[in-house]
Write a protein that holds these residues in place. Sequence first.
Motif, PDB file in Angstrom:
ATOM      1  N   PRO A   1       0.830  -1.212   0.000  1.00  0.00           N
ATOM      2  CA  PRO A   1       0.000   0.000   0.000  1.00  0.00           C
ATOM      3  C   PRO A   1       0.867   1.267   0.000  1.00  0.00           C
ATOM      4  O   PRO A   1       1.868   1.351   0.711  1.00  0.00           O
TER       5      PRO A   1
ATOM      6  N   ARG B   1      -7.693  -0.641  -4.649  1.00  0.00           N
ATOM      7  CA  ARG B   1      -8.601  -0.318  -3.559  1.00  0.00           C
ATOM      8  C   ARG B   1      -7.869   0.585  -2.577  1.00  0.00           C
ATOM      9  O   ARG B   1      -6.645   0.633  -2.556  1.00  0.00           O
TER      10      ARG B   1
ATOM     11  N   ARG C   1      -7.822   2.662   1.454  1.00  0.00           N
ATOM     12  CA  ARG C   1      -8.213   2.631   2.859  1.00  0.00           C
ATOM     13  C   ARG C   1      -7.662   3.871   3.534  1.00  0.00           C
ATOM     14  O   ARG C   1      -6.722   4.505   3.043  1.00  0.00           O
TER      15      ARG C   1
ATOM     16  N   PHE D   1      -9.784  -2.232   4.059  1.00  0.00           N
ATOM     17  CA  PHE D   1      -9.827  -1.627   2.737  1.00  0.00           C
ATOM     18  C   PHE D   1     -11.267  -1.466   2.281  1.00  0.00           C
ATOM     19  O   PHE D   1     -12.162  -2.221   2.685  1.00  0.00           O
TER      20      PHE D   1
END
Lengths: 664, 251
Positions: A236, A258, A260, A267
């Motif tokens: 990430p 995706r 977060r 997420f």
Amino acid sequence: MTVAASPEVGAGRGGRSLRRSHGAGARRGGARPLPPAAPPKLGGSFRASRVRSMDLRHLLFTLALICANDSLSAGDDLLQWPQISKCRSPEMETFSCFWTAGNFYNLTVPRTLQLLYKKSNEEDWKECPDYMTSGQNSCYFNASYTSVWTPYCVQLASKNEVYDKKCFSVDEIVLPDPPVNLNWTLLNTSQTGIHGDIQVRWDPPPTADVRKGWITLEYELQYKEVNETKWKELKPRLSTVVPLYSLKTARDYEIRIRSRQRTSEKFGEFSEILYVSFSQIGIGCDHCTEEVEFPWFLVVVFGVCGLAVTVISIMLSKQPRLKMLIFPPVPVPKIKGIDPDLLKKGKLDEVNSILACHDNYKTQLYIDDLWVEFIELDIEDPDEKNRASDTDRLLSEDHLKSHSSLGVKDDDSGRASCCEPDIPETDFSASDTCDATSDSDQFKKAAEKEEDLLCLDRQDNDESLPSLANTDLQRQHRSTQSENSHLWAPFGDSVESPRPSVHTQISSQNSLASTDFYAQVSDITPAGRVVLSPGQKSKLGRAQHEGCTEPNFTMDNTYFCEADVKKCIAVTSHEENEPRVQEQVYNEDGYFTTESLTTTVANFGASTAAAPSSEMPVADYTSIHIIQSPQGLVLNATALPVPDKEFNASCGYVSTDQLNKIMP
Amino acid sequence: MALARAVGRAGERAGSGRAGAHPDIPRPDIPRPDAAALSAGAAAALALLWLLVCAPGDAGCHPLTVADLFDRVIRHSGRIHSLSTALYAELEKHFPPRDNELGRPARKCHTSGMLTPNGKEYAQKIPREELTHVILKLLQAWKEPLSHFNQHIEHHQELPDDSLSKAKQISNMVHELKTGVEKVTEKMQSMGIISNSLNGMASSEDTGLSISNEANMMSDSDFIHCFRRDSNKVQSYLKILKCRIMPENSC
């Protein structure tokens, strides 16, 4: 049916709500069906077994409950309570809660269900302000209703009953929307055109106010080939631009992203899938060959062949050093003094004899022949060598060979006492055993040798008898000598001192002599056998023969003149020698003139009387059984014609006095 | 002074954005300042400290912009928030909650009584001075309880050393952040961005005592949960404040 329904319920929930419903079900006394419990994720393999057992028990419990519920419930479907599935805030400014209505047939009006909420500092439950915006069975709280860091509690209730309750804080339920506007650009390709690098970029979700920094998002990118099943994940990261390296241009890829919130763990949803196809931009390489995998098979095959070739070449190479380096030789067994070939041939007897020479076996030797200990070797004698050579000559040729085959040098130094070659019994019967009867062969051999010593012609075998008798007498006189091993030593000295040339003559003649009637004992083996030297007899005899060879000397060896005798025989003042010399003179066929005899006798003492007895028929050879120093000789009785049977027939001890009696 | 240290600390950690000194600013050779309150800090922080203090017009003295300072304090607060989140997770692991995590009754934090903007709009609406004051008030409110918490948690033998070190770190960082924010405030006031009315708001000191009494009643995990929430508040407020300071951003 019941089992089929429960997975549906479980699928619609997140992890937390699953547990929640589980707990709620427990509160209601288990009337609600329990969905299959997700196994708790425990790290560590040491807990794995316990986990599995727990899972098993849990599963069995669940199944049992499901069956029980099945039996209890009247309806076909699994009875489901209304539950709050999740509450979610996409940007930390608003939030929504979602629930499931369940299959309550009693609820004719769906709106009966209410979602009530309450802030922590309030007392009253308020109803959801917006049931529509987020869809069915949802409640949407807009920004005016949202207090970010304030604890909320929501509950799903109808008029009479509270079905579910949840408490949270808005900053904890942030689940961002997926990123939008994914696209990719080609960075570069490899030289071969097989691989390429691309850069993927996207926009953050529009709802999240990232620009002002109200919320900070992390993005995770996943990609895979089109026909693969497993996605590859990247770490990430905060940036919205990500390069992807070394993609195969021949293949198509799928990418999804995706996001977060930075400090949370969960997420949001995945974005739409982005398709990457190199062929679209025209650099696709359809005819490119696949990357060749490492040819393990070929490597192994060639490696084995090369190794085999190397090993064979080393083994066959003539270079000993290289061979020794790679294949060090196994050391062959080596024992000092023993030829390894002997061990291979398996001649154990000979080996044993050699081994007997070593200290390990010496004690055994001594045990057998105790008297051997008393033997003193006179090593200082200069005649030793000659005597040794005589001994060799005395031995037959094959014995010499065997002697050499044993690998033992006839080295008298230090080992003479024990390392005498184990001469076979057939050699000389000068055995140590008392009851050993000498063989006739030995007898004759010795007899022959004795004759030679007595300066007798070999042809005159008939006269060997008296010569033998003389030999015996000589032997008997020899017994007076203290040194048993070299009985002829004094005599040798006596012979040599006046006539040094005698020995040489004798030695030269000895080689010719094949049979000796008379043999000088040159050495006694520790086994008790007597080693006779063939030369002495011939020495004396020959010496007398040669030395005495005068023009007027008859060749028949039967008669020696007095003068010759005088010449030939060393005149010594040694009384010890006198008997021998006398005997030698005496043994020269026994024919002596009275004058010579008298002279000799006068010179040599009392043993003159022994002369006439030479006429006595005596055996050619007398085997000496035991020699006891310094005074006695035990002769083989068979060989000794004892007129007066004072002698012991066997193994007796004859003292000098007795001898003197016998031989007047 | 503490701002530079805080900035230096922010540069040391693996956070987002720039680490270490601003690339545009060269580092002159400066003597060490005389400050007893300063603990060991990075050399870069000390250099930056003097850059702040240096008078405008001095040769070789390039002061930091407010934006840079804000970046540093924001990064610092972000790290505090990450640390507190991690510490909370560890405490939750060691002291499992009695009840369902989402069914737990709302925690009563000692700062719950403080009036803070609970949304982005509110944070944008209130004046900058008030926002700055809120930030400082929050940081002040947590200063004392954190040190108490550190002393208390050291006696916990069940907790791993990692957790204890985190708690200590948080305590130090909060102190640094407060100093840093104060420095930024001074800078802003000197630049005329905000008014000097902040100096009159000294009421935060009085409420500190009562607040700290409440903090001692909480359990460890609740305590850290409260702090985690407040650190998120601080970070968000700082971001909004920075956005509001910059005239180009339509915050």
